[in-house]
Design a protein around this motif. Sequence first.
Motif, PDB file in Angstrom:
ATOM      1  N   LEU A  93       0.814  -1.210   0.000  1.00 14.23           N
ATOM      2  CA  LEU A  93       0.000   0.000   0.000  1.00 14.23           C
ATOM      3  C   LEU A  93       0.854   1.269   0.000  1.00 14.23           C
ATOM      4  N   ASP A  94       2.157   1.132   0.228  1.00 16.92           N
ATOM      5  CA  ASP A  94       3.079   2.272   0.270  1.00 16.92           C
ATOM      6  C   ASP A  94       3.937   2.272  -0.991  1.00 16.92           C
ATOM      7  N   PRO A  95       3.708   3.239  -1.908  1.00 17.89           N
ATOM      8  CA  PRO A  95       4.462   3.243  -3.169  1.00 17.89           C
ATOM      9  C   PRO A  95       5.946   3.535  -3.001  1.00 17.89           C
ATOM     10  N   THR A  96       6.363   3.958  -1.806  1.00 16.60           N
ATOM     11  CA  THR A  96       7.784   4.229  -1.573  1.00 16.60           C
ATOM     12  C   THR A  96       8.484   3.083  -0.840  1.00 16.60           C
ATOM     13  N   ALA A  97       7.737   2.055  -0.430  1.00 15.31           N
ATOM     14  CA  ALA A  97       8.336   0.926   0.289  1.00 15.31           C
ATOM     15  C   ALA A  97       9.285   0.178  -0.643  1.00 15.31           C
ATOM     16  N   GLU A  98      10.488  -0.139  -0.150  1.00 14.40           N
ATOM     17  CA  GLU A  98      11.454  -0.830  -1.002  1.00 14.40           C
ATOM     18  C   GLU A  98      11.127  -2.314  -1.096  1.00 14.40           C
ATOM     19  N   ALA A  99      10.816  -2.741  -2.306  1.00 12.41           N
ATOM     20  CA  ALA A  99      10.582  -4.155  -2.596  1.00 12.41           C
ATOM     21  C   ALA A  99      11.924  -4.799  -2.933  1.00 12.41           C
ATOM     22  N   SER A 100      12.029  -6.091  -2.696  1.00 12.06           N
ATOM     23  CA  SER A 100      13.239  -6.801  -3.085  1.00 12.06           C
ATOM     24  C   SER A 100      12.841  -8.158  -3.649  1.00 12.06           C
ATOM     25  N   GLY A 101      13.720  -8.706  -4.463  1.00 10.33           N
ATOM     26  CA  GLY A 101      13.415  -9.989  -5.064  1.00 10.33           C
ATOM     27  C   GLY A 101      14.610 -10.615  -5.738  1.00 10.33           C
ATOM     28  N   ILE A 102      14.338 -11.732  -6.388  1.00 12.47           N
ATOM     29  CA  ILE A 102      15.364 -12.485  -7.091  1.00 12.47           C
ATOM     30  C   ILE A 102      14.820 -12.842  -8.475  1.00 12.47           C
ATOM     31  N   VAL A 103      15.626 -12.604  -9.495  1.00 13.58           N
ATOM     32  CA  VAL A 103      15.337 -13.051 -10.851  1.00 13.58           C
ATOM     33  C   VAL A 103      16.328 -14.178 -11.126  1.00 13.58           C
ATOM     34  N   TYR A 104      15.823 -15.350 -11.479  1.00 19.26           N
ATOM     35  CA  TYR A 104      16.743 -16.471 -11.679  1.00 19.26           C
ATOM     36  C   TYR A 104      16.223 -17.397 -12.770  1.00 19.26           C
ATOM     37  N   GLU A 105      17.152 -18.126 -13.379  1.00 13.36           N
ATOM     38  CA  GLU A 105      16.804 -19.128 -14.374  1.00 13.36           C
ATOM     39  C   GLU A 105      16.679 -20.467 -13.671  1.00 13.36           C
ATOM     40  N   GLY A 106      15.571 -21.161 -13.900  1.00 17.99           N
ATOM     41  CA  GLY A 106      15.355 -22.447 -13.264  1.00 17.99           C
ATOM     42  C   GLY A 106      13.895 -22.645 -12.935  1.00 17.99           C
ATOM     43  N   PRO A 107      13.586 -23.739 -12.230  1.00 20.01           N
ATOM     44  CA  PRO A 107      12.185 -24.036 -11.908  1.00 20.01           C
ATOM     45  C   PRO A 107      11.643 -23.056 -10.869  1.00 20.01           C
ATOM     46  N   PRO A 108      10.309 -22.897 -10.817  1.00 18.63           N
ATOM     47  CA  PRO A 108       9.718 -22.018  -9.814  1.00 18.63           C
ATOM     48  C   PRO A 108       9.886 -22.612  -8.417  1.00 18.63           C
ATOM     49  N   PRO A 109       9.730 -21.792  -7.383  1.00 20.48           N
ATOM     50  CA  PRO A 109       9.802 -22.319  -6.019  1.00 20.48           C
ATOM     51  C   PRO A 109       8.740 -23.403  -5.822  1.00 20.48           C
ATOM     52  N   PRO A 110       8.991 -24.363  -4.941  1.00 27.76           N
ATOM     53  CA  PRO A 110       8.080 -25.507  -4.789  1.00 27.76           C
ATOM     54  C   PRO A 110       6.893 -25.262  -3.870  1.00 27.76           C
ATOM     55  N   TRP A 111       6.524 -24.000  -3.596  1.00 22.79           N
ATOM     56  CA  TRP A 111       5.468 -23.789  -2.618  1.00 22.79           C
ATOM     57  C   TRP A 111       4.068 -23.724  -3.207  1.00 22.79           C
ATOM     58  N   ASP A 112       3.892 -23.895  -4.473  1.00 21.88           N
ATOM     59  CA  ASP A 112       2.570 -23.910  -5.108  1.00 21.88           C
ATOM     60  C   ASP A 112       1.754 -22.697  -4.669  1.00 21.88           C
ATOM     61  N   ASP A 113       0.458 -22.905  -4.429  1.00 21.32           N
ATOM     62  CA  ASP A 113      -0.413 -21.812  -4.024  1.00 21.32           C
ATOM     63  C   ASP A 113      -0.579 -21.714  -2.519  1.00 21.32           C
ATOM     64  N   SER A 114       0.227 -22.451  -1.744  1.00 20.89           N
ATOM     65  CA  SER A 114       0.014 -22.512  -0.307  1.00 20.89           C
ATOM     66  C   SER A 114       0.758 -21.445   0.490  1.00 20.89           C
ATOM     67  N   LEU A 115       1.692 -20.733  -0.100  1.00 21.30           N
ATOM     68  CA  LEU A 115       2.483 -19.761   0.659  1.00 21.30           C
ATOM     69  C   LEU A 115       1.595 -18.670   1.192  1.00 21.30           C
ATOM     70  N   PRO A 116       1.688 -18.266   2.402  1.00 22.74           N
ATOM     71  CA  PRO A 116       2.405 -18.883   3.523  1.00 22.74           C
ATOM     72  C   PRO A 116       1.458 -19.639   4.435  1.00 22.74           C
ATOM     73  N   LEU A 117       0.328 -20.084   3.907  1.00 24.07           N
ATOM     74  CA  LEU A 117      -0.754 -20.558   4.768  1.00 24.07           C
ATOM     75  C   LEU A 117      -0.698 -22.039   5.106  1.00 24.07           C
ATOM     76  N   ALA A 118       0.123 -22.843   4.448  1.00 22.87           N
ATOM     77  CA  ALA A 118       0.215 -24.272   4.768  1.00 22.87           C
ATOM     78  C   ALA A 118       1.208 -24.472   5.909  1.00 22.87           C
ATOM     79  N   PRO A 119       0.915 -25.400   6.807  1.00 27.94           N
ATOM     80  CA  PRO A 119       1.870 -25.644   7.899  1.00 27.94           C
ATOM     81  C   PRO A 119       3.151 -26.277   7.387  1.00 27.94           C
ATOM     82  N   ALA A 120       4.232 -26.053   8.097  1.00 28.61           N
ATOM     83  CA  ALA A 120       5.517 -26.658   7.733  1.00 28.61           C
ATOM     84  C   ALA A 120       5.431 -28.167   7.918  1.00 28.61           C
ATOM     85  N   GLU A 121       6.124 -28.894   7.083  1.00 24.63           N
ATOM     86  CA  GLU A 121       6.095 -30.361   7.182  1.00 24.63           C
ATOM     87  C   GLU A 121       7.279 -30.863   7.967  1.00 24.63           C
TER      88      GLU A 121
END
Length: 175
Positions: free
Chosen positions: A147-175
Motif C-alpha cells: 500500500l506504500d508506493p515508496t516501500a522498497e521491494a526486493s526480489g530475485i530473478v533467476y533461471e530455473g524451476p519455480p519455487p516448490p510452494w505452489d499456491d500454499s504460501l504462507p498458509l500451509a503448515p511446515a512439514e
Amino acid sequence: MRTLRLALAGAVTLALLGGLGGAVVGQEDTDAHVTGTLACGPAGEVTVLNDDSVSLWLIPGSCIVAMSDPRVSGTMVSDIQEVCFSEAGRACMFDITTVLSGPDGTWEGTGGSVHDATLTAAPGWGTLAGTGAYEGWNFVFYTPDQLDPTAEASGIVYEGPPPPWDDSLPLAPAE
C-alpha cells in the motif's frame, strides 16, 4: 582496501551518470537480486460481497513496477481477491493473480498479502514465471507494504524451476 572500494564506487557512479547504466544494470542473462518499488492501486470497479463475519472484495489492480533490473520493470495488472474478517478487527488476506509486462516478455503468476498486526501495512509477495524472452526464468519478490508506493521491494530473478510452494504460501503448515 578502502581506496579500492571508493574507486569502484566512483566508477559505478560515473558510469550511471555518464549514460552507461544499461551496461551496469542490464543483467539480461544472469541471475540477479533486485530492489525497487511497486506503486499500486485499484484499476477499475471494485465488487464487494458481505455477510455478517466475512467480506470478499474483488479488485482489479495495477502497479507501476520500477526495479533495478529492467527485465522486471513495467506495468503489472492484477486480479485481487481480498477477504476481510469482522471478528479479527477487519484483518484482511489477499490472493492475487498477476501479469507484469516487461520490455521483452511477461511475468505471470500469483501472490498474496496479509495485513500486519497493526492493520496499517499489507506486506506482499509474489512468484512469477517468465514468458517470451524470459521463458525458463522466475521472479520472486517481497514488499513490506504494497500500500506504500515508496516501500522498497526486493526480489530475485533467476533461471530455473519455480519455487516448490505452489499456491500454499504462507498458509500451509511446515512439514
